[in-house]
Design a protein around this motif. Sequence first.
Motif, mmCIF file in Angstrom:
data_model
loop_
_atom_site.group_PDB
_atom_site.id
_atom_site.type_symbol
_atom_site.label_atom_id
_atom_site.label_comp_id
_atom_site.label_asym_id
_atom_site.label_seq_id
_atom_site.Cartn_x
_atom_site.Cartn_y
_atom_site.Cartn_z
ATOM 1 N N GLY A 8 19.045 29.942 -49.155
ATOM 2 C CA GLY A 8 17.907 30.473 -48.305
ATOM 3 C C GLY A 8 16.979 31.403 -49.134
ATOM 4 O O GLY A 8 15.790 31.493 -48.412
ATOM 5 N N LEU A 9 17.497 31.864 -50.155
ATOM 6 C CA LEU A 9 16.274 32.612 -50.980
ATOM 7 C C LEU A 9 15.149 31.979 -51.630
ATOM 8 O O LEU A 9 15.508 30.471 -51.934
ATOM 9 C CB LEU A 9 17.086 33.504 -51.906
ATOM 10 C CG LEU A 9 18.060 34.449 -51.500
ATOM 11 C CD1 LEU A 9 18.868 35.016 -52.602
ATOM 12 C CD2 LEU A 9 17.537 35.464 -50.503
ATOM 13 N N SER A 10 14.028 32.247 -51.784
ATOM 14 C CA SER A 10 13.181 31.455 -52.257
ATOM 15 C C SER A 10 13.188 31.489 -53.919
ATOM 16 O O SER A 10 13.597 32.414 -54.411
ATOM 17 C CB SER A 10 11.537 32.185 -51.901
ATOM 18 O OG SER A 10 11.317 33.267 -52.541
ATOM 19 N N GLN B 34 15.256 40.294 -49.521
ATOM 20 C CA GLN B 34 13.988 39.363 -49.809
ATOM 21 C C GLN B 34 13.031 39.791 -48.825
ATOM 22 O O GLN B 34 11.896 39.969 -49.422
ATOM 23 C CB GLN B 34 14.789 37.951 -49.454
ATOM 24 C CG GLN B 34 13.377 37.165 -49.872
ATOM 25 C CD GLN B 34 13.655 35.541 -49.627
ATOM 26 O OE1 GLN B 34 13.882 35.003 -50.751
ATOM 27 N NE2 GLN B 34 14.027 35.086 -48.578
ATOM 28 N N ALA B 35 13.377 39.757 -47.594
ATOM 29 C CA ALA B 35 12.216 40.219 -46.538
ATOM 30 C C ALA B 35 11.482 41.511 -46.820
ATOM 31 O O ALA B 35 10.360 41.827 -46.673
ATOM 32 C CB ALA B 35 12.850 40.265 -45.298
ATOM 33 N N ALA B 36 12.263 42.431 -47.339
ATOM 34 C CA ALA B 36 11.877 44.101 -47.676
ATOM 35 C C ALA B 36 11.172 43.796 -49.127
ATOM 36 O O ALA B 36 10.689 45.003 -49.638
ATOM 37 C CB ALA B 36 13.002 44.902 -47.635
ATOM 38 N N GLY B 37 11.466 42.937 -49.984
ATOM 39 C CA GLY B 37 10.680 42.840 -51.148
ATOM 40 C C GLY B 37 11.709 43.624 -52.214
ATOM 41 O O GLY B 37 11.218 44.320 -53.263
ATOM 42 N N ALA C 23 20.624 51.218 -43.465
ATOM 43 C CA ALA C 23 19.710 50.292 -43.293
ATOM 44 C C ALA C 23 18.661 50.271 -44.463
ATOM 45 O O ALA C 23 18.364 51.423 -44.876
ATOM 46 C CB ALA C 23 18.894 50.201 -41.809
ATOM 47 N N ILE C 24 18.143 49.088 -44.555
ATOM 48 C CA ILE C 24 17.101 48.969 -45.632
ATOM 49 C C ILE C 24 15.839 49.736 -45.581
ATOM 50 O O ILE C 24 15.301 50.192 -46.434
ATOM 51 C CB ILE C 24 16.678 47.310 -45.853
ATOM 52 C CG1 ILE C 24 18.090 46.701 -46.424
ATOM 53 C CG2 ILE C 24 15.589 47.312 -46.840
ATOM 54 C CD1 ILE C 24 17.950 45.205 -46.395
ATOM 55 N N GLN D 68 13.521 38.060 -59.551
ATOM 56 C CA GLN D 68 13.700 39.347 -59.360
ATOM 57 C C GLN D 68 15.319 39.616 -59.007
ATOM 58 O O GLN D 68 15.889 40.681 -59.106
ATOM 59 C CB GLN D 68 13.038 40.288 -58.702
ATOM 60 C CG GLN D 68 13.205 40.128 -57.054
ATOM 61 C CD GLN D 68 12.345 40.796 -56.273
ATOM 62 O OE1 GLN D 68 11.038 40.525 -55.846
ATOM 63 N NE2 GLN D 68 12.354 42.361 -55.885
ATOM 64 N N VAL D 69 16.096 38.458 -58.732
ATOM 65 C CA VAL D 69 17.505 38.705 -58.478
ATOM 66 C C VAL D 69 18.189 38.897 -59.661
ATOM 67 O O VAL D 69 18.024 38.252 -60.759
ATOM 68 C CB VAL D 69 17.977 37.527 -57.529
ATOM 69 C CG1 VAL D 69 19.343 37.383 -57.437
ATOM 70 C CG2 VAL D 69 17.171 37.345 -56.256
#
Length: 250
Positions: free
Chosen positions: A154-156, A118-121, A80-81, A162-163
């Motif tokens: 759904g990504l911002s 994304q949620a984890a940066g 897991a992340i 940074q992707v």
Amino acid sequence: MARRKLLFGNWKMNKTIAESKAFAEESKKLLAFAKEKGVDIGVAPVYLSLAAVKEVNPELTVAAENCHFEDHGAFTGEIAIPMLKEIGIDWVIIGHSERRTYFAETNETCNKKLLALQAAGMTPIYCVGETLAEYEAGKTKEVVKEQVLKGLKGLSKEYMEQVVIAYEPVWSIGTGKNASKEIAQDICGFIRELVRGEFGDVADKVRILYGGSVKPENVHDYLLQKDVDGALVGGASLKVESFKQLIENI
Ligand code: PGA
């Protein structure tokens, strides 16, 4: 805006912890050399070697080759992340064709993973690319479009900056059959326009890599293409000497 060149080694299921550490030690010189050349570099070892590589060379960008999208739970054999974050890993390769082919990874699971990153940066290298049959049927753009749009859904806009996206035609991975530099440019440019269509001008900041039988002898040709910002390299990234030549020839 100039995008910094990025050379990333995907070690796949290679190197023991001891071998990974030996590379990490040598990577101190590689990193200094890459800095001189203005190139960013990184490696993706197997899960077991991540902490060791980070410990030996904390300055090196180190990516996991996969992750799960849930934070914890009944997913035997998965990582897991938060577990990656705990050991200082903040990059992850998502959707590599070997994972899509052998481990049933889909655009939908890739999307869940990208949203979780994304949620984890954390920074993803999202891999897309068509199979030989799709290439021969002239379906490259259709397939890549679906992978890009469904994967990144759904990504911002802010996160997109940074992707990293890697275009890797499946028929060129580990086969020695390179896509021509024209194909690489055509599809990487196509991906950039897809990103622009969905997310706007942040597309100019997104780094798009080419991957598939990249070697010291051909890396320069790819990197000269205006929409190719670097390379994701398997076989030729395993030896320090060849990694050094890749940096040199960029
Ligand atoms: P290869 O692999 O350089 O050995 O073709 C590339 C990749 O799978 O990322």
